[in-house]
Scaffold this active site. Structure first.
Site: not given
Ligand code: UN1
Length: 516
Positions: A182, A239-240, A243-244, A261, A295, A404
């Site tokens: 998804k 994601g967040s 939710v994780g 992640e 992230c 965040e």
């Molecule tokens: C993300 O924002 O989920 O290291 C991944 C980085 C990128 C990947 C980010 N190669 O900033």
């Protein structure tokens, strides 16, 4: 798939891809270019629980064949995929600029990460080693084999619409699993094209099934809930943290080890001896690349007291020079629009947090509009949602220091010395990426061993992880699972211990060894 003309190219009418068939099922959704809402990009359906069940059954069917396909042959598919992605790189790049509003440079980097991942795992198909293990008994041999887990449920975010899915899809299929994916509702076309390119590379239909839809109270949530029906043996999510955590709970009661992640509030430290030009540029890029929608973006810049004022002055000069706008028409901009309205709303809200907590606004004035013009804006600001680059002076403990935000904003925080820098850097709930600028070897060492983070840069940015290094965080940034490089193989396989008895007798471990 049907195509019709739209403002900057075709718009597509897309269906889910289940067992190689296009399935139109569910309420209609649409995606518009975030830089220009007049540009319709795609119409696609919101998959129902039943759509997902069908996809999971197709995946189970495909798994039986695919898991028995020799790993080097599975690797060959990825080698083909790498070549196809290389061929399609310009098209995918442009599409990404249009669909999620990245700049050309960053979109090309996103596609390149997937190419690198495909190249890396193509030859892993010839290296999916197990071990031979000595037996306690005569005429007996022990082995280990890596086995695929089965059907994997996957949910990915729209900020890295090709790279991040590739980190999951590529190792999952290389190791012989099948997938129900998804993708983000912000990148339907890229996701659809990506699956089609896997199929062109030789991946049998049904190994990756794509079901469109939203997150909460929609397809994403239902996909997670289907773990309770025993349809998945693995789950992977980017994601967040909120939710994780919930996915982790559902996975836990089903004895599934998920890959989670999650968020980050990444600290970047600038020490008194740092090369200031390098640090200013690195901090600026860490905070504002992709409009802060990574992230790994830097959320807090911790500056050593003796250089605080000097750094602040030079950093603000750099921020003021940031060009923003529609990246499709103005490739020179540093960042484009918010990927979606939800991210914009959250970013806007943090201006209110700042007021409540008494943070000092150094630069930034909310949404860029015709009445609130940003001097270095290119295009029509009201065609999408664009934010001023925003800089606050803040203190640890403030909400905007802790949480965040995922938008173009960063806090400057004064610290005194390396020990305080490390303590403050560790004082958010997160632990994804981190960075320090210093030429003092011992300070760099102290930071490297003292910081609680999955990734650390010395004299470089918090962003830009390479495709073959383990990616992931500690604390609220994840559950310890790693993506990228060989480490991710642990997440998509289990170890199967096999013993072969050649003696023709009943031999029993511990009892018949003759050594006791
Ligand atoms: C993300 O924002 O989920 O290291 C991944 C980085 C990128 C990947 C980010 N190669 O900033």
């Amino acid at each position: 798939m049907k195509a019709f003309a739209s403002k900057y190219g075709n718009a597509l009418e897309l269906g889910h891809l289940i067992g190689g068939e296009e399935v139109f099922e569910g309420a209609p959704l649409e995606r518009r270019n975030p830089s220009d809402h007049e540009d319709l990009i795609a119409r696609f359906p919101e998959g129902t629980k039943d759509t997902l069940r069908k996809a999971a059954l197709k995946a189970r069917e495909a798994f039986l064949e695919w898991s028995r396909t020799p790993a080097p042959v599975r690797g060959q598919v990825l080698f083909n995929l790498a070549k196809i992605l290389e061929r399609e790189k310009p098209t995918l790049t442009r599409l990404m600029v249009r669909e999620v509003g990245k700049t050309f440079k960053e979109a090309a980097g996103d596609v390149q990460e997937a190419i690198d991942t495909a190249i890396f795992f193509a030859s892993e198909g010839r290296r999916l080693y197990g071990q031979t293990v000595p037996s306690e008994m005569r005429d007996k041999e022990l082995f280990t084999f890596r086995r695929p887990l089965g059907v994997v449920g996957m949910i990915t975010a729209g900020n890295f619409p090709i790279a991040v899915p590739s980190w999951k899809l590529i190792p999952a299929v290389l190791t012989g699993n099948a997938v129900v994916w998804k993708p983000s509702e912000d990148s339907p076309v890229l996701s659809y094209v990506f699956v089609k390119l896997f199929e062109e590379a030789g991946l049998p239909p049904g190994v990756i099934n794509l079901v469109f839809g939203g997150g909460k109270d929609s397809t994403g949530q239902w996909l997670v809930e289907l773990m309770d029906e025993g349809l998945f043996q693995k789950f992977a999510f980017t994601g967040s943290t909120k939710v994780g955590r919930w996915i982790g709970e559902v996975a836990g009661r089903n004895l599934i080890r998920p890959t989670l992640e999650l968020g980050g509030k990444n600290p970047l430290v600038v020490m008194r001896d740092a090369d200031l030009d390098l640090a200013v540029e690195g901090a600026w890029w860490s905070a504002f690349a992709t409009g802060g929608q990574r992230c790994t973006s830097a959320g807090n810049i911790l500056v050593d007291a003796p250089i605080y004022e000097e750094f602040k002055r030079r950093f603000l000069e750099k921020v003021e020079a940031t060009a923003i706008g529609n990246p499709l028409l103005y490739p020179e901009v540093t960042y484009g629009p918010f990927i979606n309205e939800r991210l914009y709303a959250r970013w806007l809200e943090h201006y209110r947090w700042a007021e409540e907590d008494g943070a000092t606004l150094l630069f930034g004035r909310g949404r860029i509009t015709r009445d609130n013009p940003y001097p270095r804006f290119h295009g029509d600001p009201e065609a999408g949602l664009f934010g001023w680059p925003t800089v606050f002076e803040a203190r640890p403990g403030m909400r905007q220091f802790q949480e965040e935000i995922f938008g173009p904003t960063v806090n400057l925080v004064k610290v005194d010395g390396i020990e305080e820098a490390i303590e403050v850097a560790n004082s958010t709930p997160y632990g994804l990426s981190s960075a320090i600028y210093t030429n003092h070897r011992h300070w760099a060492y102290l930071f490297k061993v003292g910081i609680r983070a999955g990734m650390t840069s010395i004299n470089n940015t918090t962003v830009g992880a390479e495709a073959h290094l383990p990616f992931g965080g500690v604390k609220a940034s994840g559950n310890g699972a790693r993506e990228s490089g060989i480490w991710v193989i642990e997440e998509y396989t289990y170890w199967h211990a096999v013993n072969e008895e050649y003696s023709g007798r009943l031999q029993l471990a511990q009892m018949d060894t003759g050594y006791i």
